[in-house]
Motif scaffolding. Structure first.
Motif, PDB file in Angstrom:
ATOM      1  N   VAL A  27       0.864  -1.178   0.000  1.00 54.52           N
ATOM      2  CA  VAL A  27       0.000   0.000   0.000  1.00 54.52           C
ATOM      3  C   VAL A  27       0.904   1.233   0.000  1.00 54.52           C
ATOM      4  O   VAL A  27       1.716   1.407   0.916  1.00 54.52           O
ATOM      5  N   VAL A  28       0.780   2.055  -1.033  1.00 51.61           N
ATOM      6  CA  VAL A  28       1.581   3.276  -1.136  1.00 51.61           C
ATOM      7  C   VAL A  28       0.722   4.475  -0.789  1.00 51.61           C
ATOM      8  O   VAL A  28      -0.260   4.776  -1.474  1.00 51.61           O
ATOM      9  N   GLY A  78       1.075   8.109  -0.850  1.00 52.87           N
ATOM     10  CA  GLY A  78       1.961   9.128  -1.396  1.00 52.87           C
ATOM     11  C   GLY A  78       1.722  10.492  -0.790  1.00 52.87           C
ATOM     12  O   GLY A  78       0.654  10.795  -0.265  1.00 52.87           O
ATOM     13  N   GLN A 121       7.349  13.637  -3.023  1.00 52.05           N
ATOM     14  CA  GLN A 121       6.406  12.607  -3.509  1.00 52.05           C
ATOM     15  C   GLN A 121       6.937  11.931  -4.762  1.00 52.05           C
ATOM     16  O   GLN A 121       6.914  10.699  -4.871  1.00 52.05           O
ATOM     17  N   SER A 166       7.871   7.999  -4.493  1.00 52.88           N
ATOM     18  CA  SER A 166       6.946   7.152  -5.253  1.00 52.88           C
ATOM     19  C   SER A 166       7.662   6.425  -6.380  1.00 52.88           C
ATOM     20  O   SER A 166       7.414   5.239  -6.628  1.00 52.88           O
ATOM     21  N   GLU A 199       7.738   2.346  -6.909  1.00 54.48           N
ATOM     22  CA  GLU A 199       7.139   1.856  -8.153  1.00 54.48           C
ATOM     23  C   GLU A 199       8.170   1.109  -8.995  1.00 54.48           C
ATOM     24  O   GLU A 199       7.893   0.020  -9.526  1.00 54.48           O
ATOM     25  N   ILE A 230       1.776  -3.813  -6.054  1.00 51.13           N
ATOM     26  CA  ILE A 230       1.252  -2.614  -5.395  1.00 51.13           C
ATOM     27  C   ILE A 230      -0.271  -2.677  -5.489  1.00 51.13           C
ATOM     28  O   ILE A 230      -0.847  -2.534  -6.574  1.00 51.13           O
ATOM     29  N   ASN A 286      -2.228   2.689  -4.505  1.00 54.16           N
ATOM     30  CA  ASN A 286      -1.238   3.735  -4.723  1.00 54.16           C
ATOM     31  C   ASN A 286      -1.968   5.056  -4.904  1.00 54.16           C
ATOM     32  O   ASN A 286      -2.521   5.327  -5.962  1.00 54.16           O
ATOM     33  N   GLN A 287      -1.981   5.857  -3.855  1.00 53.47           N
ATOM     34  CA  GLN A 287      -2.732   7.114  -3.912  1.00 53.47           C
ATOM     35  C   GLN A 287      -1.982   8.208  -3.154  1.00 53.47           C
ATOM     36  O   GLN A 287      -1.488   7.984  -2.059  1.00 53.47           O
ATOM     37  N   ASN A 288      -1.922   9.377  -3.770  1.00 54.52           N
ATOM     38  CA  ASN A 288      -1.311  10.521  -3.098  1.00 54.52           C
ATOM     39  C   ASN A 288      -2.335  11.207  -2.203  1.00 54.52           C
ATOM     40  O   ASN A 288      -3.495  11.348  -2.574  1.00 54.52           O
ATOM     41  N   TYR A 328       3.680   1.565   2.827  1.00 62.04           N
ATOM     42  CA  TYR A 328       4.774   2.461   2.439  1.00 62.04           C
ATOM     43  C   TYR A 328       4.200   3.876   2.516  1.00 62.04           C
ATOM     44  O   TYR A 328       3.579   4.379   1.576  1.00 62.04           O
ATOM     45  N   GLU A 377       4.629   7.875   2.979  1.00 62.24           N
ATOM     46  CA  GLU A 377       5.694   8.797   2.617  1.00 62.24           C
ATOM     47  C   GLU A 377       5.955   9.916   3.635  1.00 62.24           C
ATOM     48  O   GLU A 377       6.694  10.864   3.342  1.00 62.24           O
TER      49      GLU A 377
END
Length: 315
Positions: free
Chosen positions: A154-155, A157, A165, A169, A173, A183, A186-188, A215, A217
């Motif tokens: 799980v990212v 971001g 970022q 990221s 990736e 992954i 993956n969401q910022n 993961y 950030e």
């Protein structure tokens, strides 16, 4: 006699003007990101305030508050106010060319701090930044050593388009692709928000998606993810099923490593104030400075962290 009096008066005025210029405080404009986006940013702002006060600099600090266009406008205003130096911590990497050109035309050194901007080297004086891609690669290298049965990542971001970022990221990736990891999310986040990270992980858990790595950030988002896992009864950290990777390494973040919650915390050092003071003093003295300087940073592992390490932290 009159001519001598006039010359003496002019000489005195020139001397006074020279003394005034010599005694004048150095004025530094700092375009900061946000006032309270995270514990890291709070420590970063404090570092500037304390270091500049000690150096006797006049600090003009402005805050973008999540608005890239506002930061651009603030920087242009500081140039119009004829600050002696302009320090920019950009929310986004792109879009700073006109500001840098205006500073150069005005003879104002343009300095990047914290985050590298997308500028050619002829448009800025110096850069004192973190290497965010290197930070992410450290996390990826550590993750490879864990030899998990399954890598379902799980990212979470950071602020979209910021160099922090983009670098962190890209590292995960690229690492996932190279190592055939999965992954699953993956969401910022908007900014670096703990509450949004908590909600994102809670929503993901509600869908039934399985994961083995968080993961996050920054430290705050990692803490938000842990809160969501606590509520769902998912174990993590030292004796759990999920590895939690965080970035920043605030003192409280490292305490979470020591307590067995975060598995790894990658350092991103916020104490840029003294570094920028040293750089400006060197520029003022006419000394040659390193144009591109990255901050030395390390990692803190759940199996090697000690209380002594945490006690030694300044933030």
């Amino acid at each position: 006699m009159l001519m001598f009096t006039l010359l003496a008066a002019c000489g005195k005025k020139d001397a006074e003007t020279s003394a005034t210029k010599e005694d004048k405080k150095i004025t530094v404009g700092v375009v900061q990101t946000n006032a309270n986006e995270s514990d890291w940013r709070t420590a970063n702002t404090k570092s500037f305030n304390e270091a500049f006060a000690t150096a006797g600099f006049e600090l003009k600090m402005v805050f973008g508050e999540g608005d890239h266009a506002k930061q651009i406008s603030q920087a242009q205003q500081l140039i119009q106010e004829e600050v002696d130096y302009l320090v920019v911590l950009g929310l986004q990497s792109a879009g700073w060319e006109d500001v840098a050109k205006a500073a150069k035309t005005a003879g104002i050194p343009f300095i990047m701090a914290d985050r590298k901007l997308d500028l050619s080297e002829n448009l800025y004086t110096a850069m004192v930044c973190s290497d965010f891609l290197a930070e992410g690669n450290k996390a990826v290298d550590w993750l490879k050593t864990q030899k998990l049965d399954a890598y379902k990542i799980v990212v979470l971001g950071g602020d979209t388009g910021s160099s922090a970022q983009l670098g962190r990221s890209k590292a995960i990736e690229d690492g996932a692709k190279a190592n055939k990891w999965d992954i699953v999310f993956n969401q910022n986040m908007k900014g670096w928000d703990e509450t949004l990270a908590k909600q994102a992980v809670a929503d993901l858990i509600a869908t039934g998606t399985k994961f083995t790595v968080i993961y996050a950030e920054n430290d705050n988002m990692a803490r938000g993810a842990c809160t969501a896992m606590d509520a769902a009864g998912i174990t993590y950290g030292k004796n759990g099923t999920v590895k939690v990777i965080a970035f920043d390494a605030n003192k409280w973040g490292l305490q979470n490593v020591l307590s067995g919650k975060f598995s790894l915390d990658v350092e991103c050092n916020p104490l840029h104030g003294p570094r920028i003071v040293k750089l400006i003093n060197s520029l003022k003295a006419g000394e040659k400075v390193e144009q591109n300087a990255y901050v030395d940073e390390t990692t803190f592992d759940i199996n090697s962290i000690t209380q002594a390490i945490i006690d030694a932290r300044k933030y």
